[in-house]
Design an enzyme around this catalytic site. Sequence first.
Site, PDB file in Angstrom:
ATOM      1  N   PHE A   1      -3.429   4.322  -6.621  1.00  0.00           N
ATOM      2  CA  PHE A   1      -2.908   3.446  -7.677  1.00  0.00           C
ATOM      3  C   PHE A   1      -3.749   2.184  -7.849  1.00  0.00           C
ATOM      4  O   PHE A   1      -4.271   1.893  -8.927  1.00  0.00           O
ATOM      5  CB  PHE A   1      -1.452   3.086  -7.359  1.00  0.00           C
ATOM      6  CG  PHE A   1      -0.911   1.923  -8.138  1.00  0.00           C
ATOM      7  CD1 PHE A   1      -0.648   2.041  -9.500  1.00  0.00           C
ATOM      8  CD2 PHE A   1      -0.664   0.699  -7.520  1.00  0.00           C
ATOM      9  CE1 PHE A   1      -0.149   0.976 -10.225  1.00  0.00           C
ATOM     10  CE2 PHE A   1      -0.171  -0.363  -8.230  1.00  0.00           C
ATOM     11  CZ  PHE A   1       0.085  -0.232  -9.589  1.00  0.00           C
TER      12      PHE A   1
ATOM     13  N   GLY B   1       0.820  -1.199   0.000  1.00  0.00           N
ATOM     14  CA  GLY B   1       0.000   0.000   0.000  1.00  0.00           C
ATOM     15  C   GLY B   1       0.860   1.258   0.000  1.00  0.00           C
ATOM     16  O   GLY B   1       1.978   1.261  -0.505  1.00  0.00           O
ATOM     17  N   LEU B   2       0.327   2.325   0.576  1.00  0.00           N
ATOM     18  CA  LEU B   2       1.014   3.617   0.662  1.00  0.00           C
ATOM     19  C   LEU B   2       1.393   4.144  -0.720  1.00  0.00           C
ATOM     20  O   LEU B   2       2.473   4.703  -0.914  1.00  0.00           O
ATOM     21  CB  LEU B   2       2.262   3.516   1.551  1.00  0.00           C
ATOM     22  CG  LEU B   2       2.029   3.101   3.002  1.00  0.00           C
ATOM     23  CD1 LEU B   2       3.350   2.992   3.746  1.00  0.00           C
ATOM     24  CD2 LEU B   2       1.106   4.075   3.710  1.00  0.00           C
ATOM     25  N   CYS B   3       0.495   3.920  -1.691  1.00  0.00           N
ATOM     26  CA  CYS B   3       0.761   4.404  -3.049  1.00  0.00           C
ATOM     27  C   CYS B   3      -0.470   5.123  -3.608  1.00  0.00           C
ATOM     28  O   CYS B   3      -0.816   4.971  -4.782  1.00  0.00           O
ATOM     29  CB  CYS B   3       1.208   3.280  -3.965  1.00  0.00           C
ATOM     30  SG  CYS B   3       0.195   1.791  -3.934  1.00  0.00           S
ATOM     31  N   GLY B   4      -1.143   5.871  -2.754  1.00  0.00           N
ATOM     32  CA  GLY B   4      -2.271   6.683  -3.188  1.00  0.00           C
ATOM     33  C   GLY B   4      -3.402   5.858  -3.763  1.00  0.00           C
ATOM     34  O   GLY B   4      -3.752   4.792  -3.245  1.00  0.00           O
TER      35      GLY B   4
END
Length: 291
Positions: free
Chosen positions: A94, A89-92
């Site tokens: 996407f 995660g931690l990819c907006g």
Amino acid sequence: MASLKELKGRIASVKSTQKITKAKQMVASAKLRKAQAAAEAARPYAERLERVMASLGSKIAISDSSPRLLAGTGKNQIHLIVVASSDRGLCGAFNANIVKAARIKARELEAAGKTVRFYLVGRKGRAVIVREYPKQIDRYFDTTALKNQGFVEAQEIAAELIAMYERGEFDVAHLFYSKFRSALVQEPIGKQIIPVAIPAGGAAATDAAMEYEPDEEEILAELLPRNVTTQIFGALLENAASEQGASMTAMDNATRNAGELINDLTIVYNRTRQAAITTELIEIIAGAEAL
């Protein structure tokens, strides 16, 4: 109102978070360069091979002896949607954008009376699709133990999809992934990979005289499975670059937001501290006057 101790603890906590998001931004930036170079290097081959397959499909007379990856099953009822997402995660937005595009396609197909099935690659795209289509998931391709998804994984996915196709488990396969445009822009893409998508009007050219060496069936038997693998491999590379670009942007935004929150909390802390000092002075003066 929060106490000075609580505000001080909150500021320290946000500063710690800011350090983490800044570090993740730097890591994503470093990984992006390599992932972007790999995706851009693979594009010309994948795009050219896709065009060659489409051109062959429009010029060759399709018959019962033609490879099924080109000719199709003769039906258009069962559609398999292959959704490629990340494991982290931690990819907006996407992963959410890829899943959204796949769900829109699924609804369009169902509205047209088609049967929709799913083949899921990666962990982060599962939850929404499983919740909405719990009984329509055919396969999960687990990539959680992999550091990077590469050509070996593309070969495994392609082999499994082709085997499913040959067994008649679906008639058409669509691949959904995110095409890398820039660190700020990642575009969700959906395209048909099985059978080869023949351009509109291609049937008019099926009587063209063509000679093959070796014969066309031998050439197609080699190129068609390779085309499926190549398209999937290209999608995995595009996803890898898109993920790092989205992660870099998301962590940059998070770092900036943390900085703004720290400033706001510091202002509140200073005001609260000043108010506490003022209150203490008033109490001291009042006590002195009482004496």
